[in-house]
Design an enzyme around this catalytic site. Structure first.
Site, PDB file in Angstrom:
ATOM      1  N   CYS A 268       0.822  -1.219   0.000  1.00  0.00           N
ATOM      2  CA  CYS A 268       0.000   0.000   0.000  1.00  0.00           C
ATOM      3  C   CYS A 268       0.852   1.264   0.000  1.00  0.00           C
ATOM      4  O   CYS A 268       0.907   1.969  -1.001  1.00  0.00           O
ATOM      5  CB  CYS A 268      -0.932  -0.013   1.206  1.00  0.00           C
ATOM      6  SG  CYS A 268      -2.189  -1.286   1.084  1.00  0.00           S
TER       7      CYS A 268
HETATM    8  N1  LIG Z   1      -2.869  -5.961   1.899  1.00  0.00           N
HETATM    9  C1  LIG Z   1      -3.297  -4.847   2.444  1.00  0.00           C
HETATM   10  O1  LIG Z   1      -2.963  -4.518   3.582  1.00  0.00           O
HETATM   11  C2  LIG Z   1      -4.241  -3.922   1.705  1.00  0.00           C
HETATM   12  C3  LIG Z   1      -4.956  -2.962   2.442  1.00  0.00           C
HETATM   13  C4  LIG Z   1      -5.847  -2.138   1.791  1.00  0.00           C
HETATM   14  C5  LIG Z   1      -5.991  -2.228   0.405  1.00  0.00           C
HETATM   15  N2  LIG Z   1      -5.267  -3.156  -0.299  1.00  0.00           N
HETATM   16  C6  LIG Z   1      -5.493  -3.223  -1.742  1.00  0.00           C
HETATM   17  O2  LIG Z   1      -6.346  -4.325  -1.998  1.00  0.00           O
HETATM   18  C7  LIG Z   1      -6.022  -4.937  -3.240  1.00  0.00           C
HETATM   19  C8  LIG Z   1      -5.734  -6.412  -3.045  1.00  0.00           C
HETATM   20  O3  LIG Z   1      -4.589  -6.521  -2.222  1.00  0.00           O
HETATM   21  P1  LIG Z   1      -4.225  -7.864  -1.439  1.00  0.00           P
HETATM   22  O4  LIG Z   1      -3.152  -7.470  -0.468  1.00  0.00           O
HETATM   23  O5  LIG Z   1      -5.464  -8.517  -0.938  1.00  0.00           O
HETATM   24  O6  LIG Z   1      -3.609  -8.750  -2.624  1.00  0.00           O
HETATM   25  P2  LIG Z   1      -3.232 -10.314  -2.554  1.00  0.00           P
HETATM   26  O7  LIG Z   1      -2.125 -10.486  -3.501  1.00  0.00           O
HETATM   27  O8  LIG Z   1      -3.074 -10.738  -1.132  1.00  0.00           O
HETATM   28  O9  LIG Z   1      -4.526 -11.046  -3.114  1.00  0.00           O
HETATM   29  C9  LIG Z   1      -5.008 -10.862  -4.379  1.00  0.00           C
HETATM   30  C10 LIG Z   1      -5.636 -12.167  -4.848  1.00  0.00           C
HETATM   31  O10 LIG Z   1      -6.236 -11.894  -6.102  1.00  0.00           O
HETATM   32  C11 LIG Z   1      -6.043 -13.033  -6.938  1.00  0.00           C
HETATM   33  N3  LIG Z   1      -6.224 -12.613  -8.324  1.00  0.00           N
HETATM   34  C12 LIG Z   1      -5.367 -11.984  -9.145  1.00  0.00           C
HETATM   35  N4  LIG Z   1      -5.940 -11.746 -10.320  1.00  0.00           N
HETATM   36  C13 LIG Z   1      -7.184 -12.242 -10.271  1.00  0.00           C
HETATM   37  C14 LIG Z   1      -8.260 -12.294 -11.177  1.00  0.00           C
HETATM   38  N5  LIG Z   1      -8.174 -11.763 -12.389  1.00  0.00           N
HETATM   39  N6  LIG Z   1      -9.391 -12.895 -10.793  1.00  0.00           N
HETATM   40  C15 LIG Z   1      -9.503 -13.439  -9.549  1.00  0.00           C
HETATM   41  N7  LIG Z   1      -8.515 -13.412  -8.642  1.00  0.00           N
HETATM   42  C16 LIG Z   1      -7.369 -12.805  -8.989  1.00  0.00           C
HETATM   43  C17 LIG Z   1      -4.663 -13.522  -6.584  1.00  0.00           C
HETATM   44  O11 LIG Z   1      -4.484 -14.876  -6.962  1.00  0.00           O
HETATM   45  C18 LIG Z   1      -4.640 -13.305  -5.074  1.00  0.00           C
HETATM   46  O12 LIG Z   1      -5.084 -14.459  -4.380  1.00  0.00           O
HETATM   47  C19 LIG Z   1      -4.854  -4.133  -3.792  1.00  0.00           C
HETATM   48  O13 LIG Z   1      -5.348  -3.137  -4.633  1.00  0.00           O
HETATM   49  C20 LIG Z   1      -4.257  -3.502  -2.564  1.00  0.00           C
HETATM   50  O14 LIG Z   1      -3.575  -2.307  -2.868  1.00  0.00           O
HETATM   51  C21 LIG Z   1      -4.417  -4.029   0.325  1.00  0.00           C
END
Ligand SMILES: NC(=O)c1ccc[n+]([C@@H]2O[C@H](COP(=O)([O-])OP(=O)(O)OC[C@H]3O[C@@H](n4cnc5c(N)ncnc54)[C@H](O)[C@@H]3O)[C@@H](O)[C@H]2O)c1
Length: 449
Positions: free
Chosen positions: A274
């Protein structure tokens, strides 16, 4: 009854099948809260290892325990699948896919485009689609809406589209998905109304904003605010070092002001998916409008130089003992990007390790949450933290301040500690010589570096 009113009624009766696309750090905790609210949830992920593991009862996300997953799987309230065709089933679909940066620090919205494509393939009247992934203002309206409307369905009438930023803070025991207020902004007023009603049973406070771009910018302001303030205290650490003042004492004293000051602490740099990334989404968008976001760029520059600053401290500290970085045995203690989590993405520890190895050091690492680091095809195995190991090191560099680590034991057995988190402050001074990021009066009196 309109599609909007039907969805709102279904939400009130908990008669909703919620789709969650992307079952990672954001998607899985959201799916958990939706199940707890009484909804059924269909999780869709392209990674079959993630789906198989979840369906066999093993959570890959530390914030969701296997016991919580078992609750979700009970009575099939939660089902995970890799079958995109099943996205026709849910009434509402939240998209929680990654939004990384390209090599040139430009937004990579390819995951959003792919997820939108999957939703579009089965979009039907009466579905609501919510983007949760952090992205630049305009993504939902400019990238998702036209793609979804290619189906011939009209947003705000046939289907509903909103942006609602996820604010999850992994490892935070107080604030989690349910009790962190959730901002919702839709393409139309009905989109906002429908999505707010759908989330309302799962989230304690819903904050409706007037537009989708407002909701997109809220997230970017929050994370830019953190990045800029962390950049400021990191610069303050360098300033204090040059002045011979203890930066942590300055910050603690400043934090006694009951108004107008918010405490941030310096460290080895920023990590995770992030804070180091999100501000670049805004900077990129503004470049397309011929505006340079100076605060974002400056904070990013200062924060990204912190690992090199830590390594410089290590080199100076070894030099005081007539040693070089080259050939020294150095233990990096903590590699997760922040305390008490198991996430190594963008961690400053990776840069610290790379820079030390680049200077010829023999680097090993210990992290109670991360047994192995995989990077560029290389696998680094962590080591056990023992008195013998500590005694064999020329230097120990504390990069992450996990609560689980016995820092007194480290103080008792290491000869030299470079403490980038000030976690040794207040411990009994025994064997180790301690160097902090900013010359503290404590270190300055005891250490001549
Ligand atoms: N991790 C954090 O602390 C956090 C906090 C707030 C916001 N975010 C935002 O949330 C979003 C997701 O982050 P995250 O940390 O959960 O990511 P992550 O990598 O932990 O999880 C994402 C998941 O999406 C899956 N994926 C990828 N492409 C896909 C598709 N086309 N269809 C279905 N599944 C798919 C991946 O296999 C993975 O399991 C990002 O935009 C991030 O910036 C993250």
């Amino acid at each position: 009854m309109s599609h909007a009113d039907q969805l709102i009624r279904k939400a009130a009766e908990r008669d909703v099948l919620f789709g969650v696309v992307g079952l990672g750090y954001v998607g899985l905790p959201l799916a958990y809260e939706l199940v707890c609210a009484g909804y059924r949830v269909l999780g869709y992920d392209i990674n079959d290892r993630v789906v198989n593991s979840l369906m066999s009862g093993h959570s890959h996300i530390k914030d969701i325990s296997d016991a919580q997953l078992a609750e979700m799987l009970k009575d099939k309230r939660f089902v995970a699948t890799t079958d995109a065709a099943r996205l026709a089933e849910p009434d509402a679909i939240s998209i929680c896919v990654p939004t990384p940066l390209s090599k040139f620090k430009d937004p990579d919205v390819s995951y959003i485009v792919a997820a939108t494509g999957a939703v579009k393939a089965t979009l039907r009247p009466g579905q609501a689609v919510v983007l949760e992934s952090t992205t630049y203002p305009g993504t939902t309206r400019e990238v998702m809406q036209p793609a979804l409307e290619e189906t011939g369905l009209t947003v705000g009438e046939d289907f509903f589209l909103a942006f609602s930023p996820e604010r999850v803070d992994p490892g935070n025991a107080t604030w989690h998905t349910r009790n962190t207020p959730k901002v919702v902004g839709g393409v139309t007023a009905d989109c906002t109304r429908v999505v707010a009603a759908l989330y309302q049973p799962a989230i304690e406070t819903i904050v409706q904003v007037s537009s989708i771009e407002t909701a997109e910018l809220v997230k970017l302001l929050e994370n830019t605010f953190r990045s800029v303030n962390i950049g400021l205290v990191n610069e303050m650490a360098i300033v204090c070092d040059k002045l011979g003042v203890d930066v942590w004492e300055v910050i603690d004293a400043a934090a006694t002001k009951p108004f107008g000051f918010m405490k941030f602490t310096p460290g080895p740099g920023i990590g995770g998916h992030c804070i180091p990334l999100d501000p670049h989404y805004l900077a990129w968008k503004m470049r397309t409008l011929n505006y340079k976001t100076r605060f974002i760029d400056l904070a990013s520059e200062i924060n990204s130089q912190m690992p090199a600053y830590v390594v410089e401290k290590v080199a100076h500290a070894l030099n005081a003992e007539r040693k070089a970085v080259n050939g020294s045995n150095i233990l990096v203690l903590g590699v997760a990007y922040k305390r008490d989590i198991d996430d190594v993405r963008e961690s400053p520890a990776l840069d610290v390790i790379r820079l030390l190895e680049g200077s010829g050091a023999n680097v090993s690492f210990h992290d109670p949450y991360i047994p192995t680091i995989r990077e560029d095809g290389h696998v680094h195995e962590g080591v056990d933290l023992t008195a013998k190991l500590l005694a064999s090191m020329d230097a120990v560099v504390i990069v992450t301040d996990h609560k689980k680590v016995d820092y007194q034991m480290v103080m008792d057995n290491a000869s030299l500690i470079v403490d980038s988190r000030n976690v040794t402050n207040g411990l009994v001074k025994t064997k180790a010589r301690v160097v902090t990021l900013a010359a503290s009066t404590r270190a300055a009196a005891e250490v001549m570096v």
